[in-house]
Scaffold this motif. Structure first.
Motif, PDB file in Angstrom:
ATOM      1  N   LEU A   8       0.795  -1.220   0.000  1.00  0.00           N
ATOM      2  CA  LEU A   8       0.000   0.000   0.000  1.00  0.00           C
ATOM      3  C   LEU A   8       0.831   1.275   0.000  1.00  0.00           C
ATOM      4  O   LEU A   8       0.329   2.345   0.347  1.00  0.00           O
ATOM      5  N   MET A  31      -6.390   3.494  -9.678  1.00  0.00           N
ATOM      6  CA  MET A  31      -6.956   2.373  -8.924  1.00  0.00           C
ATOM      7  C   MET A  31      -8.472   2.550  -8.783  1.00  0.00           C
ATOM      8  O   MET A  31      -8.945   3.572  -8.301  1.00  0.00           O
ATOM      9  N   GLN A  57     -12.468   0.726  -7.753  1.00  0.00           N
ATOM     10  CA  GLN A  57     -13.013  -0.200  -6.771  1.00  0.00           C
ATOM     11  C   GLN A  57     -12.827  -1.638  -7.228  1.00  0.00           C
ATOM     12  O   GLN A  57     -12.566  -2.534  -6.411  1.00  0.00           O
ATOM     13  N   ASP A  75     -10.329  -2.768  -8.908  1.00  0.00           N
ATOM     14  CA  ASP A  75      -8.939  -3.116  -8.587  1.00  0.00           C
ATOM     15  C   ASP A  75      -8.799  -3.491  -7.118  1.00  0.00           C
ATOM     16  O   ASP A  75      -8.117  -4.464  -6.774  1.00  0.00           O
ATOM     17  N   TRP A  76      -9.437  -2.712  -6.244  1.00  0.00           N
ATOM     18  CA  TRP A  76      -9.344  -2.998  -4.814  1.00  0.00           C
ATOM     19  C   TRP A  76     -10.048  -4.307  -4.462  1.00  0.00           C
ATOM     20  O   TRP A  76      -9.553  -5.075  -3.629  1.00  0.00           O
ATOM     21  N   ARG A  77     -11.174  -4.559  -5.076  1.00  0.00           N
ATOM     22  CA  ARG A  77     -11.858  -5.835  -4.837  1.00  0.00           C
ATOM     23  C   ARG A  77     -10.965  -7.004  -5.233  1.00  0.00           C
ATOM     24  O   ARG A  77     -10.874  -8.012  -4.520  1.00  0.00           O
ATOM     25  N   HIS A  79      -7.727  -6.929  -5.413  1.00  0.00           N
ATOM     26  CA  HIS A  79      -6.588  -6.944  -4.492  1.00  0.00           C
ATOM     27  C   HIS A  79      -6.928  -7.711  -3.213  1.00  0.00           C
ATOM     28  O   HIS A  79      -6.188  -8.607  -2.780  1.00  0.00           O
ATOM     29  N   TYR A  80      -8.062  -7.378  -2.606  1.00  0.00           N
ATOM     30  CA  TYR A  80      -8.437  -8.000  -1.336  1.00  0.00           C
ATOM     31  C   TYR A  80      -9.076  -9.376  -1.504  1.00  0.00           C
ATOM     32  O   TYR A  80      -9.052 -10.183  -0.564  1.00  0.00           O
ATOM     33  N   TRP A 129     -12.487  -8.789   0.905  1.00  0.00           N
ATOM     34  CA  TRP A 129     -13.112  -7.513   0.569  1.00  0.00           C
ATOM     35  C   TRP A 129     -14.285  -7.180   1.487  1.00  0.00           C
ATOM     36  O   TRP A 129     -14.376  -6.059   2.009  1.00  0.00           O
ATOM     37  N   GLN A 136      -5.894   6.955   0.231  1.00  0.00           N
ATOM     38  CA  GLN A 136      -5.634   5.585  -0.217  1.00  0.00           C
ATOM     39  C   GLN A 136      -6.532   5.212  -1.392  1.00  0.00           C
ATOM     40  O   GLN A 136      -6.190   4.320  -2.165  1.00  0.00           O
ATOM     41  N   ILE A 163      -9.423   3.700  -1.345  1.00  0.00           N
ATOM     42  CA  ILE A 163     -10.084   2.400  -1.171  1.00  0.00           C
ATOM     43  C   ILE A 163     -11.580   2.665  -1.023  1.00  0.00           C
ATOM     44  O   ILE A 163     -12.090   2.906   0.068  1.00  0.00           O
TER      45      ILE A 163
END
Length: 502
Positions: free
Chosen positions: A457, A464, A466, A468-470, A472-473, A477, A497, A499
């Motif tokens: 991070l 980035m 959402q 991408d973040w989904r 990633h996690y 998520w 961030q 996110i």
């Protein structure tokens, strides 16, 4: 300002600005600081809370917090709080929640007199610690090492790892995992993970936290540990500052060994480098293990260097031949130094970067974790794409870790047990095309994701989303979303961030 007499009308001025602005509170209609004229006009004014520390609304005190170490994102905050107490953080966050004002902690400006006008290095290099027009909390307002005793230290979150290390050394106890550069705040690295050469044995810095005091996004002060308020504990560590402000930490310490035997192994062949690094990690030959990618002396290609450290007590020998047995570097150097000399080894390099003018220039960093099965393909592609100008005066770290050593759930890593950390700490020269470098970062990040990698991070990955973040996690998520909604229901904390949970 001090609390006395200022609970309803606070005078906030920047040092050297030459002007004082009378502020009566927050104008709820205009969503801006209220002046005496607003009050006289009968506007709905929410008074500022009484504080032990200082709040700044104008001048240099704000400008120092308008950017971060990367100098790629600029947004001047609405205010800067330098807390005089934990209570200040609670009061400020509760006030910000009521009025939907973003808040982020920033430790990078720090003590300019100590470390030069360019400030401290920071893990915020792409606006992560910028409150986006909200309120910045200067972490250095809470920066004391409160106690050190065998096996543990209690520190305020704005203390640097250098402070913790010096205090620990005096007592014979030190953190088991240190970042390469020690002038980073404890709260800052714990918010993202905190990786260093001890990860192969001790995990990340977040894996060596015994207890936290956290101010949640509601302004509540909560003590959290694996046995107490565990959901918050796990959401804060490596959580990107999304659910709370760390204010105090109890850290695990280990006994210090006085001498560091530092082995530098050089390789021209990537496959040999990968194999030897994973071999010494699997066999637990060394206490610390990092590595980097450098240009050859003639500047025509990349070379790979393993930096391996064996600790020993004073007067104790190490079997160098046994430690090097079966390895195939083309060149080897070994030096012996004190534990402290090795721990602070980057300070001299940082001094050079400041003196040469690189410190304050834009720095498009990229940091990712790769599964071992993809490390060669990714590094080979990066070697094709990156040039000496991309690296500039900086570093490209590249070394392995074991996933099982990292216990913190939100320190997201690829699924394979063995992985590699790729950390492009670029310091390009004046006039560098940083826009093109950011686009390169995005392409390399997308390649890493395609190969099963995850991002750290820190660093600069543009665009980035959402989605991408989904990705990633992954399966975490919904846990991230629920923690955000529970502990920061107004969604005010650390917007930089990016996110997005809604």
């Amino acid at each position: 300002m001090s609390r006395s007499g200022l609970s309803r009308r606070t005078l906030l001025a920047a040092a050297g600005a030459g002007a004082v602005t009378a502020v009566t509170g927050w104008n709820t209609a205009t969503a801006a600081w209220a002046t005496e004229a607003d009050t006289a006009a009968g506007a709905d004014i929410a008074p500022l809370p009484a504080l032990d520390g200082t709040v700044t609304l104008q001048g240099e005190g704000l400008e120092r917090f308008s950017t971060d170490f990367g100098h790629l994102v600029t947004a001047t905050p609405r205010a800067v709080l330098r807390p005089g107490s934990v209570r200040d953080v609670q009061q400020l966050v509760a006030f910000a929640r009521r009025h939907r004002i973003p808040v982020a902690v920033n430790g990078q400006s720090g003590d300019l007199a100590q470390l030069g006008e360019a400030g401290l290095e920071s893990h915020s290099s792409y606006g992560q610690a910028n409150p986006r027009g909200g309120i910045a909390i200067d972490a250095r307002g809470l920066s004391k090492v409160l106690s050190v005793r065998p096996g543990r230290a209690v520190v305020e979150a704005g203390a640097t790892w250098a402070q913790v290390t010096e205090a620990g050394l005096a007592a014979g106890w030190v953190p088991p995992v240190l970042t390469d550069y020690l002038h980073l705040t404890v709260g800052g690295t714990l918010s993202v993970g905190g990786i260093g050469g001890g990860v192969q044995r001790h995990g990340m810095q977040v894996d060596n936290v015994l207890e936290l005091d956290v101010v949640t996004g509601t302004g509540e002060l909560v003590t959290a540990s694996p046995a107490r308020n565990r959901e918050l504990f796990e959401a804060v560590l490596a959580g990107g500052g999304q659910v709370g402000v760390i204010v105090r930490v109890t850290l695990a310490l280990v006994r210090v060994r006085e001498r560091a035997h530092v082995f530098s192994l050089h390789y021209d062949d990537l496959d040999a480098y990968l194999a030897d690094q994973q071999k010494v990690m699997a066999e637990r030959r060394f206490d610390l293990q990092v590595g980097d990618v450098v240009r050859s002396e003639d500047g025509t290609r990349w070379r790979y260097k393993a930096e391996l450290v064996a600790f020993a007590d004073a007067g104790q020998a190490v079997d160098r031949a046994a430690l090097l047995a079966g390895l195939g570097p083309v060149q080897t150097e070994v030096v012996e130094q004190s534990w402290r000399e090795y721990a602070f080894r980057v300070d001299g390099f940082a001094g050079y970067l400041r003196a040469a003018g690189f410190w304050a220039l834009p720095k498009p960093w990229l940091s990712v974790f790769l599964p071992a099965s993809a490390a060669r393909a990714f590094m080979a592609r990066a070697a094709e794409v990156l040039t000496a100008a991309d690296l500039g005066a900086g570093l490209l770290l590249f070394y392995p870790y074991e996933r099982s050593k990292v216990k913190a759930p939100l320190a997201v890593l690829p699924e394979q047990e063995v992985g590699w950390h790729f950390d492009l700490l670029a310091f390009p020269g004046p006039g560098a095309d940083t826009a093109a470098m950011l686009e390169r970062n995005r392409r390399l990040y997308d390649l890493a994701v395609e190969l099963g990698g995850k991002r750290y991070l820190i660093g600069a990955v543009p665009g980035m989303t959402q989605a991408d973040w989904r990705r990633h996690y992954g399966g975490l998520w919904e846990r991230v979303v629920q923690a955000k909604r529970r502990f920061d229901p107004a969604g005010i904390l650390t917007p930089g961030q990016g996110i997005h949970v809604s």
